[in-house]
Design an enzyme around this catalytic site. Structure first.
Site, PDB file in Angstrom:
ATOM      1  N   ARG A   1       0.829  -1.207   0.000  1.00 45.22           N
ATOM      2  CA  ARG A   1       0.000   0.000   0.000  1.00 45.22           C
ATOM      3  C   ARG A   1       0.864   1.257   0.000  1.00 45.22           C
ATOM      4  O   ARG A   1       0.533   2.263  -0.633  1.00 45.22           O
ATOM      5  CB  ARG A   1      -0.942   0.010   1.202  1.00 45.22           C
ATOM      6  CG  ARG A   1      -1.952   1.163   1.162  1.00 45.22           C
ATOM      7  CD  ARG A   1      -2.980   1.074   2.259  1.00 45.22           C
ATOM      8  NE  ARG A   1      -2.362   1.194   3.589  1.00 45.22           N
ATOM      9  CZ  ARG A   1      -3.057   1.146   4.727  1.00 45.22           C
ATOM     10  NH1 ARG A   1      -4.375   0.961   4.699  1.00 45.22           N
ATOM     11  NH2 ARG A   1      -2.450   1.267   5.890  1.00 45.22           N
TER      12      ARG A   1
ATOM     13  N   GLU B   1     -15.818   6.827   7.009  1.00 41.11           N
ATOM     14  CA  GLU B   1     -14.994   6.166   8.013  1.00 41.11           C
ATOM     15  C   GLU B   1     -14.829   7.111   9.184  1.00 41.11           C
ATOM     16  O   GLU B   1     -15.375   8.219   9.186  1.00 41.11           O
ATOM     17  CB  GLU B   1     -13.631   5.803   7.420  1.00 41.11           C
ATOM     18  CG  GLU B   1     -12.855   7.007   6.895  1.00 41.11           C
ATOM     19  CD  GLU B   1     -11.576   6.622   6.175  1.00 41.11           C
ATOM     20  OE1 GLU B   1     -11.168   5.458   6.260  1.00 41.11           O
ATOM     21  OE2 GLU B   1     -10.984   7.508   5.532  1.00 41.11           O
TER      22      GLU B   1
ATOM     23  N   LYS C   1      -2.543   7.128   1.502  1.00 36.73           N
ATOM     24  CA  LYS C   1      -2.203   7.386   2.904  1.00 36.73           C
ATOM     25  C   LYS C   1      -1.077   8.413   2.920  1.00 36.73           C
ATOM     26  O   LYS C   1       0.106   8.084   3.042  1.00 36.73           O
ATOM     27  CB  LYS C   1      -1.805   6.090   3.614  1.00 36.73           C
ATOM     28  CG  LYS C   1      -1.908   6.184   5.139  1.00 36.73           C
ATOM     29  CD  LYS C   1      -1.817   4.809   5.760  1.00 36.73           C
ATOM     30  CE  LYS C   1      -1.859   4.863   7.274  1.00 36.73           C
ATOM     31  NZ  LYS C   1      -3.152   5.311   7.798  1.00 36.73           N
TER      32      LYS C   1
END
Length: 287
Positions: A50, A182, A149
């Protein structure tokens, strides 16, 4: 504490980057939070994958290979004698000019910090927590994809401030459509009529490593898992609710915006998945 910076382990007082680094100036970089259990780095391969995907999405050319990045994490964990702890892996764009042009940056910085962490008090894992819905919405995915991220966490921080001001440990963030996305640092799950529900990645959520692990654990336990669009109403009338994250692990939610979830106690599916996750971290279960 020894901190890894560009191939060297340095005392934390000497682990520094330039004030001209675009990670500091603009939040221009990517990171991963990773757990260590029993001296083993948990799901490291998925985190490294990721990290490199996030870097590719922002056109950050990684200075080392995935294998070298993996070795850097493991070296830092071993150097600090971490048995059960947390790793923060950071890659910045590197030093540049006081401007946005990435062509004027150089020397991306690879930083690995290995330490301990405790995100929430232990009693919240047993009794569950009360959270709120923030007015700050999740970044529009066409502006900055939440699947990256990145070091720019101001969107999450603003929502976290709302939670703190309300005396809550976490806050649900809605997306630009008003659907549930989220929380500020965790993915959200609901249990309704025995099914496990969670927003899909196109709702504007980070595709969490712990999120994916819990979904696989649930499927392995015979629980139907569905990624579906959720509104606040779905949260309010759910039988159970819990959050997942690398630092949070699996933590029950028993109240949202003053509404009691289920019977106000951590539910059986939540408790079972929390136990399964703990067994996974100890190597007693595999995905």
């Amino acid at each position: 504490m020894q901190v890894y910076v560009n191939g060297a382990l340095l005392p934390k007082e000497q682990a520094v980057v330039s004030v001209f680094d675009h990670g500091l100036l603009y939040g221009d970089g990517v990171f991963e939070g990773i757990r260590v259990y029993g001296g083993k780095v948990f799901l490291l391969g998925e985190h490294i994958e990721r990290l490199y995907e996030s870097a590719r999405a922002i056109r950050l050319v990684m200075p080392i290979s995935p294998a070298e990045m993996t070795a850097a994490v493991e070296k830092t964990v071993a150097a600090n004698g971490i048995r059960d702890g947390y790793v923060r892996l950071v890659v910045t764009r590197g030093s540049g000019s006081l401007g946005l042009d990435i062509r004027k940056t150089s020397d991306p910085q690879v930083i690995v910090i290995a330490d301990t962490i405790s995100l929430y008090p232990a009693e919240l894992y047993e009794k569950g927590m009360q959270i709120i819905t923030a007015s700050t919405i999740r970044n529009h995915p066409a502006a900055l994809s939440p699947r990256i991220k990145s070091l720019n966490y101001l969107n999450n921080i603003l929502a976290k401030i709302e939670a703190t001001d309300a005396g809550a440990p976490e806050a649900i963030m809605l997306n630009h459509k008003g659907d549930v996305a989220e929380c500020t640092g965790d993915n959200l799950f609901l249990v309704k009529k025995g099914e496990l529900l969670t927003p899909p990645v196109d709702s504007g959520v980070l595709d969490g490593v712990t999120r994916r692990a819990v979904m696989r654990l649930a499927e392995g336990a015979g629980v139907t898992v569905r990624e579906v669009t959720l509104q606040r109403h779905d949260v309010y009338v759910a039988d159970e609710c819990f959050l997942t994250g690398t630092a949070a692990e699996v933590i029950p939610v028993v109240g949202v915006d003053g509404r009691m979830i289920g019977d106000g106690k951590p539910g059986p599916v939540t408790q079972d998945l929390r136990q399964r996750f703990q067994r996974l971290t100890r190597g007693e279960l595999t995905l």
